[in-house]
Design a protein around this motif. Structure first.
Motif, PDB file in Angstrom:
ATOM      1  N   ALA A  65      -3.972  -2.211   4.444  1.00  0.00           N
ATOM      2  CA  ALA A  65      -3.024  -1.274   3.835  1.00  0.00           C
ATOM      3  C   ALA A  65      -1.781  -1.997   3.322  1.00  0.00           C
ATOM      4  O   ALA A  65      -1.280  -1.711   2.225  1.00  0.00           O
ATOM      5  CB  ALA A  65      -2.624  -0.206   4.842  1.00  0.00           C
ATOM      6  N   LYS A  66      -1.249  -2.949   4.112  1.00  0.00           N
ATOM      7  CA  LYS A  66      -0.047  -3.660   3.696  1.00  0.00           C
ATOM      8  C   LYS A  66      -0.346  -4.581   2.510  1.00  0.00           C
ATOM      9  O   LYS A  66       0.461  -4.666   1.560  1.00  0.00           O
ATOM     10  CB  LYS A  66       0.528  -4.473   4.867  1.00  0.00           C
ATOM     11  N   LEU A  67      -1.495  -5.243   2.524  1.00  0.00           N
ATOM     12  CA  LEU A  67      -1.857  -6.097   1.393  1.00  0.00           C
ATOM     13  C   LEU A  67      -1.965  -5.282   0.107  1.00  0.00           C
ATOM     14  O   LEU A  67      -1.496  -5.707  -0.950  1.00  0.00           O
ATOM     15  CB  LEU A  67      -3.179  -6.822   1.670  1.00  0.00           C
ATOM     16  N   GLU A  68      -2.552  -4.118   0.192  1.00  0.00           N
ATOM     17  CA  GLU A  68      -2.692  -3.269  -0.983  1.00  0.00           C
ATOM     18  C   GLU A  68      -1.324  -2.778  -1.459  1.00  0.00           C
ATOM     19  O   GLU A  68      -1.061  -2.702  -2.667  1.00  0.00           O
ATOM     20  CB  GLU A  68      -3.597  -2.072  -0.675  1.00  0.00           C
ATOM     21  N   GLN A  69      -0.445  -2.468  -0.508  1.00  0.00           N
ATOM     22  CA  GLN A  69       0.917  -2.043  -0.871  1.00  0.00           C
ATOM     23  C   GLN A  69       1.640  -3.157  -1.614  1.00  0.00           C
ATOM     24  O   GLN A  69       2.278  -2.913  -2.652  1.00  0.00           O
ATOM     25  CB  GLN A  69       1.698  -1.682   0.392  1.00  0.00           C
ATOM     26  N   ARG A  70       1.549  -4.379  -1.090  1.00  0.00           N
ATOM     27  CA  ARG A  70       2.212  -5.509  -1.729  1.00  0.00           C
ATOM     28  C   ARG A  70       1.630  -5.746  -3.127  1.00  0.00           C
ATOM     29  O   ARG A  70       2.361  -6.047  -4.078  1.00  0.00           O
ATOM     30  CB  ARG A  70       2.056  -6.775  -0.887  1.00  0.00           C
TER      31      ARG A  70
END
Length: 328
Positions: A65-70
């Motif tokens: 989720a964080k990788l996709e947000q970044r």
């Protein structure tokens, strides 16, 4: 009189042209990158040493989720810069970048060079050639077809002559050899920021990476000041954008260092560049110098930070921190 109407600073990392699955593919080889990994003090370290000392909270930075947000933040910031450039619609874009032995090598490594041919060649070689897992999504990656882009050759020649008179020893290239192609620090601009229109450019390359003649941050700042003086000496009514690409911290993310630099960069002046600790400007961190050169060209203009995005890719804290800003 010619005038700098805007400054643009942007990272140019391959991360911006990859989806998170490819970030992780790069992370899988970070343990082999002993020669480019440095800790927050600037000391060369192994991946294992980094991992042993890493903050466990970094694990929260590499969840899907964080990788996709970044990733979405990156794409939004790049799109905003492209839109801004298109709205400004300048007559000329001066691009300040660095080379990763894509053009210059140990047989000839200038500290400062300006390209002034009629066109500059884009060739999908070196970093711009896809070299990762062929099964990974390449949708965002650099185009793999060769192309030539227009150069503001007349003004590039003037810039060379003017900077020579201003006390800078400027190397110059009017063409590249067959095996050479522009650095990805310029290729990124043509591909991702000049999306609506290709503007005549003046490519300025500074050596950030390779001792013994890599420029100091303060010298880079003064190069930027000289670029501004020369532009403003032109009698023609020209609207010029000065842009730099590179950085911020990599291949080990250092958020505190990055954020401190950006805060002081917004204040303007030479002090932040004079005081940058050289021992921390190792490997990818060396590209802070590109921002220093831009700062010299736009000093006195107002900086707006578009986004700062620390893109971690491993539990050891490896990755690349992205920064995007404008000056007007």
């Amino acid at each position: 009189m010619a005038k700098i109407v805007m400054g643009i600073g942007s990272s140019h990392s391959p991360t911006l042209l990859m989806k998170p699955s490819a970030w992780l593919a790069r992370a899988a080889t970070d343990d082999q990158n002993f020669f480019v990994l440095h800790d927050h003090s600037g000391a060369r370290v192994s991946y294992g040493e980094l991992l042993e000392k890493a903050d466990p909270a970094i694990l929260d930075e590499i969840t899907p989720a964080k990788l996709e947000q970044r990733h979405k933040q990156n794409q939004a910031a790049v799109a905003q810069l492209a839109e801004t450039l298109n709205k400004v619609n300048p007559d000329i874009v001066v691009i300040i970048g660095d080379d990763h032995k894509e053009v210059f090598h140990d047989d000839n490594m200038p500290a400062l060079s300006v390209y002034w041919g009629e066109t500059i060649p884009y060739r999908p070689t070196g970093i711009m050639k896809w070299k990762y897992d062929p099964d990974l999504d390449q949708e965002l990656w650099y185009p793999q077809e060769p192309k030539d882009y227009p150069v503001a050759s007349q003004y590039a020649e003037r810039l060379i002559r003017g900077m020579m008179d201003d006390g800078f020893d400027v190397a110059q290239s009017k063409y590249f050899k067959d095996q050479q192609a522009m650095s990805h620090s310029f290729g990124y601009v043509y591909y991702k920021l000049m999306t609506e229109k290709i503007y005549p450019s003046i490519p300025v390359s500074i050596n950030t990476y390779y001792p013994p003649n890599n420029v100091s941050p303060l010298r880079a700042y003064r190069i930027g000041q000289s670029i501004r003086r020369e532009i403003e000496s032109w009698s023609e009514d020209l609207r010029v954008v000065v842009m730099s690409t590179g950085g911020l911290s990599h291949f080990v993310v250092d958020e505190a260092f990055d954020r401190s630099f950006l805060e002081r960069l917004a204040a303007g002046g030479p002090d932040v560049h004079a005081q940058l600790p050289l021992q921390k400007l190792q490997s990818g961190n060396s590209e802070f110098r590109c921002w220093s050169a831009l700062a010299g060209a736009v000093d006195g203009m107002k900086m707006d930070l578009v986004d700062y995005i620390p893109c971690y890719r491993s539990p050891a804290g490896t990755g690349c921190a992205m920064a995007f800003a404008t000056w007007s």
